[in-house]
Structures are given as C-alpha cells and as structure tokens.
Design an enzyme around this catalytic site. Structure first.
Site, PDB file in Angstrom:
ATOM      1  N   THR A  28       0.848  -1.190   0.000  1.00 40.82           N
ATOM      2  CA  THR A  28       0.000   0.000   0.000  1.00 40.82           C
ATOM      3  C   THR A  28       0.882   1.238   0.000  1.00 40.82           C
ATOM      4  OG1 THR A  28      -1.697  -1.157   1.263  1.00 40.82           O
ATOM      5  CG2 THR A  28      -1.798   1.257   1.259  1.00 40.82           C
ATOM      6  N   CYS A  34       4.052  12.357  -6.454  1.00 39.53           N
ATOM      7  CA  CYS A  34       4.978  11.224  -6.582  1.00 39.53           C
ATOM      8  C   CYS A  34       4.424  10.210  -7.579  1.00 39.53           C
ATOM      9  CB  CYS A  34       5.163  10.534  -5.233  1.00 39.53           C
ATOM     10  SG  CYS A  34       5.956  11.536  -3.975  1.00 39.53           S
ATOM     11  N   HIS A  51       8.361   4.048  -5.295  1.00 41.02           N
ATOM     12  CA  HIS A  51       7.619   5.271  -4.986  1.00 41.02           C
ATOM     13  C   HIS A  51       8.640   6.393  -4.980  1.00 41.02           C
ATOM     14  CE1 HIS A  51       4.573   7.423  -2.105  1.00 41.02           C
ATOM     15  NE2 HIS A  51       5.286   8.315  -2.780  1.00 41.02           N
TER      16      HIS A  51
END
Length: 160
Positions: A28, A34, A51
C-alpha cells in the site's frame, strides 16, 4: 483484487521505497505528485513497486533514476526476466507547481514513461494526473492494482 486475503504479507511503502517480492505481498502507498511504477513478471509471478518523489537528482531511491534502476535490479535478482515484465504507472497528480507550466507530477510521469520505453517494458495500465492524491494497493503475486482517489480532506491511512 481481494484486499482481505488471509495469510498474505502486507507492507506500507513510503516515499523513496522500493519493494520486490516472489511471495504474495500487498503493498500500500499514497501518491500525490509522486509516482509509483509496478513491475510484474506474469510467468514467474514476481512483482515489485517503487515510490519516487522527483525524476532525477541523486543516489537515493527518492529520485526516479535510482528508484527505477533499483526496482528493475531487484526484480531480476529474484528471477524475473526482462522480456516477461509488464508495468503499471500511478500518481503524478498536479499538486505541486514547478518552474514554467509543468508540475512535479507531470515531470515524474514523463520520466517513468521514458524509462519504461527505453527498457522496452510494456505498460499494462496507467492512472496518472489529476489534482488529488491516490491510494494504491499492489498485489505482487497477481500484478493487480487497486487505486482510488483520496477525498479532499481525507486523512492518510495509518502506517503500521
């Protein structure tokens, strides 16, 4: 994608993080400007996600150039094959302006698209742009991704 599967590892991915797994894992993350790129080897059922915050800038995986390299290297180290990989791309909302007419989000998306094209990795799905953040849940075993918009004043999910 069944979010409440029992016996599956669950991980929260913070900005600058990279996770690859050969075992079933639900990852998650929360994205604004981003970007997260997922890679999934459909033959070997190996998946990974990054990420990143900015396209380029340093040795940290907070930067796309490092995050993309680490994601691919980790997937290949687990046994994925470049020719079997497919990618999905998420995030890049227009929440932070950057010089000129662009935003950090559009710069991040453009960088990720260029890197995937340069490496010959096909894009199987994409949810990018917009003006709000997204919640993303990625299943490393199936390559499935669940994504939804965050409400304007919605609190971020708790990190465990």
């Amino acid at each position: 994608m069944a979010i409440e599967e029992s016996g599956i590892r669950r991980v929260f991915l913070s900005p600058g993080g990279v996770i690859c797994a050969a075992e079933p894992t639900l990852v998650t993350t929360v994205l604004g400007s981003c970007v997260s790129v997922t890679l999934w080897d459909k033959e070997r059922r190996i998946g990974g996600i990054n990420h990143f915050v900015l396209p380029r800038g340093g040795a940290s995986s907070r930067y796309g150039d490092t995050a993309m390299r680490e994601l691919l290297d980790e997937a290949l180290d687990l046994g994925a094959h470049l020719r079997s990989l497919e990618a999905k791309l998420f995030g890049g909302a227009a929440v932070l302006p950057v010089g000129g007419e662009g935003t950090v989000g559009t710069a991040n998306v453009a960088f990720a698209l260029g890197e995937l094209a340069r490496r010959g990795i096909p894009i199987a799905g994409r949810r990018t742009g917009g003006a709000r953040g997204r919640l993303l849940i990625f299943n490393t075993e199936t390559g499935d991704a669940f994504v939804r918009w965050l409400a304007e004043h919605e609190p971020l999910p708790a990190v465990s």
